[in-house]
Design an enzyme around this catalytic site. Sequence first.
Site, PDB file in Angstrom:
ATOM      1  N   TYR A  69       1.379  84.601  71.224  1.00 54.27           N
ATOM      2  CA  TYR A  69       0.138  85.223  70.761  1.00 54.27           C
ATOM      3  C   TYR A  69       0.431  86.318  69.735  1.00 54.27           C
ATOM      4  CZ  TYR A  69      -4.360  87.558  70.719  1.00 54.27           C
ATOM      5  OH  TYR A  69      -5.546  88.126  70.301  1.00 54.27           O
TER       6      TYR A  69
ATOM      7  N   TRP B 172      -9.353  78.681  63.300  1.00 56.80           N
ATOM      8  CA  TRP B 172      -8.566  79.747  63.926  1.00 56.80           C
ATOM      9  C   TRP B 172      -8.898  79.852  65.415  1.00 56.80           C
ATOM     10  CZ3 TRP B 172      -4.506  82.838  63.087  1.00 56.80           C
ATOM     11  CH2 TRP B 172      -4.355  83.950  63.909  1.00 56.80           C
TER      12      TRP B 172
ATOM     13  N   HIS C  98      -0.306  86.540  65.329  1.00 59.07           N
ATOM     14  CA  HIS C  98      -1.020  87.635  64.665  1.00 59.07           C
ATOM     15  C   HIS C  98      -0.114  88.420  63.720  1.00 59.07           C
ATOM     16  CE1 HIS C  98      -3.932  86.660  67.746  1.00 59.07           C
ATOM     17  NE2 HIS C  98      -4.828  87.289  66.989  1.00 59.07           N
TER      18      HIS C  98
ATOM     19  N   TYR D  65     -10.855  96.771  62.293  1.00 61.93           N
ATOM     20  CA  TYR D  65     -10.666  95.824  63.387  1.00 61.93           C
ATOM     21  C   TYR D  65      -9.242  95.938  63.905  1.00 61.93           C
ATOM     22  CZ  TYR D  65     -11.579  91.273  65.718  1.00 61.93           C
ATOM     23  OH  TYR D  65     -11.783  90.269  66.626  1.00 61.93           O
TER      24      TYR D  65
END
Length: 128
Positions: free
Chosen positions: A23, A81, A27, A46
């Site tokens: 994960y 995505w 990113h 964000y």
Amino acid sequence: MTSPSPTRVCFQLQVHPELLDEYIERHSPVWPDMLAEIAASGRRNYSLFLAEGGLLIGYYEVDDDAAAQEYLAASPVAARWEAEMGRFFVGLAGRPDQAATPLTEVFNLHDQLVASATGSDDESDDAS
């Protein structure tokens, strides 16, 4: 004339602990076209925060969250995505960007400083 304050959105998800490394890799970095879609939706500032064990906390600011959600829901890039990201999360029904649990904001320093400067919610009034 001042512009209205942005909406602050915080949410939580649970990443499968055995998928944490992957994960994080996914990113680092996020696809450039996905970054562009997030920005085009109106989301800004964000961030994602990952705790040990897989608790994921996300935060962003937006002027119109419903419009941002609609924009991303209609985006083919975001759909690809989110389809790839869905497998990382525990107990998630639907796309991660639409199924995350929102959190309730209970304190914001800026808002309270502004309120204090204007005299609203003055604690000294309660003491008398």
